[in-house]
Design a protein around this motif. Structure first.
Motif, PDB file in Angstrom:
ATOM      1  N   ARG A 120     -51.347  55.202 -18.852  1.00  0.00           N
ATOM      2  CA  ARG A 120     -50.791  54.070 -18.922  1.00  0.00           C
ATOM      3  C   ARG A 120     -51.243  53.121 -17.718  1.00  0.00           C
ATOM      4  O   ARG A 120     -50.543  52.035 -17.862  1.00  0.00           O
ATOM      5  N   MET A 121     -51.680  53.848 -16.533  1.00  0.00           N
ATOM      6  CA  MET A 121     -51.640  53.340 -15.369  1.00  0.00           C
ATOM      7  C   MET A 121     -52.164  51.627 -15.391  1.00  0.00           C
ATOM      8  O   MET A 121     -54.052  52.019 -15.919  1.00  0.00           O
ATOM      9  N   PRO A 122     -52.592  50.207 -15.245  1.00  0.00           N
ATOM     10  CA  PRO A 122     -53.423  49.011 -15.322  1.00  0.00           C
ATOM     11  C   PRO A 122     -55.099  50.207 -13.734  1.00  0.00           C
ATOM     12  O   PRO A 122     -54.634  50.879 -12.698  1.00  0.00           O
ATOM     13  N   ASP A 123     -56.515  49.176 -13.915  1.00  0.00           N
ATOM     14  CA  ASP A 123     -56.883  50.044 -13.024  1.00  0.00           C
ATOM     15  C   ASP A 123     -56.889  50.474 -11.854  1.00  0.00           C
ATOM     16  O   ASP A 123     -56.546  50.566 -10.991  1.00  0.00           O
ATOM     17  N   TRP A 124     -55.746  49.001 -11.177  1.00  0.00           N
ATOM     18  CA  TRP A 124     -55.792  47.799 -10.257  1.00  0.00           C
ATOM     19  C   TRP A 124     -54.841  49.745  -9.349  1.00  0.00           C
ATOM     20  O   TRP A 124     -55.027  49.289  -8.142  1.00  0.00           O
ATOM     21  N   LEU A 125     -54.368  50.163 -10.410  1.00  0.00           N
ATOM     22  CA  LEU A 125     -52.818  50.865  -9.767  1.00  0.00           C
ATOM     23  C   LEU A 125     -53.889  52.629  -9.359  1.00  0.00           C
ATOM     24  O   LEU A 125     -52.910  53.560  -8.638  1.00  0.00           O
ATOM     25  N   ARG A 126     -54.560  52.890  -9.987  1.00  0.00           N
ATOM     26  CA  ARG A 126     -55.699  54.358  -9.943  1.00  0.00           C
ATOM     27  C   ARG A 126     -55.960  54.629  -8.729  1.00  0.00           C
ATOM     28  O   ARG A 126     -55.522  56.179  -8.773  1.00  0.00           O
TER      29      ARG A 126
END
Length: 223
Positions: A120-126
């Protein structure tokens, strides 16, 4: 008050702290040639406290960088001269606001701690190298989140993003305050950085208990 954790973090982050003299001091720091929190190498990193500024670069580049800077971080075209010397193709020399706190604002905790690789995480948090704190909507979708950059054993930088539809609810400030309390409870110092022009980010920092003390952060930032 500069806490022991902040002192230790800055000594690790920019090679030495406090600044040894007023003005700009360029120091050699072997860590500037090593991968940082996300695996990227950042060959120039600096912090100023309003009186003195420490700029850390690889030891072999100290003399050349000192000659280029010549005590003036505001000179035009600084990044264009520093970037090739430090092995960067294109970069600008940037200055932002460096904030830290040892007393978080009394805002209600919010969010859920999750792994950055959760689907569920957006790319910026990965890319973050530790758990992330996120707010989810009524069906479990991401609407806002905080990532923590674990720079060293003492300092952890908070970054926050809210989706456009969820803005105006105070989520960002509460997420930042919640994350900062966890960092402090672990014996570390929470740090918050932003560009001077980012008024929204400045308001979040102020509301969460990160005052603007006139400190600055400096680096070579990609275009």
């Amino acid at each position: 008050m500069v806490t022991p954790a902040l002192q230790a973090h800055l000594a690790s982050w920019v090679g030495t702290w406090p600044p040894p003299a007023p003005g700009v001091t360029v120091v050699g720091d072997p860590a500037r040639a090593e991968p940082t929190w996300d695996g990227a190498v950042r060959p120039l990193q600096g912090v100023g406290d309003g009186v003195g500024t420490v700029i850390a670069v690889p030891p072999a580049r100290v003399s050349a960088v000192r000659d280029i800077i010549d005590g003036d971080l505001s000179q035009p075209g600084l990044g264009a001269r520093l970037a090739p010397l430090l092995g960067m193709e294109q970069a600008v020399f940037g200055t932002g606001v460096f904030r830290w706190t040892h007393q978080v604002a009394p805002l209600a905790d919010t969010g859920v701690w999750m792994a950055p690789d959760d689907q569920r995480m957006p790319d910026w948090l990965r890319p973050f190298n530790g758990p992330v704190l996120v707010a989810l909507d009524h069906v479990g979708r991401y609407i806002a989140g905080v990532g923590i950059k674990r720079h060293d054993a003492f300092g952890q930088e908070i970054a926050v993003v809210t989706t456009p539809a969820a803005r105006g609810r105070g989520l960002a400030r509460r997420l930042v305050a919640t994350a900062a309390r966890r960092i402090l409870a672990e014996g570390n110092v929470p740090v918050y950085l932003h560009q001077r022009s980012n008024i929204a980010s400045a308001r979040v920092a102020d509301a969460a208990g990160f005052p603007d003390r006139g400190w600055t952060v400096h680096g070579l930032w990609g275009r």
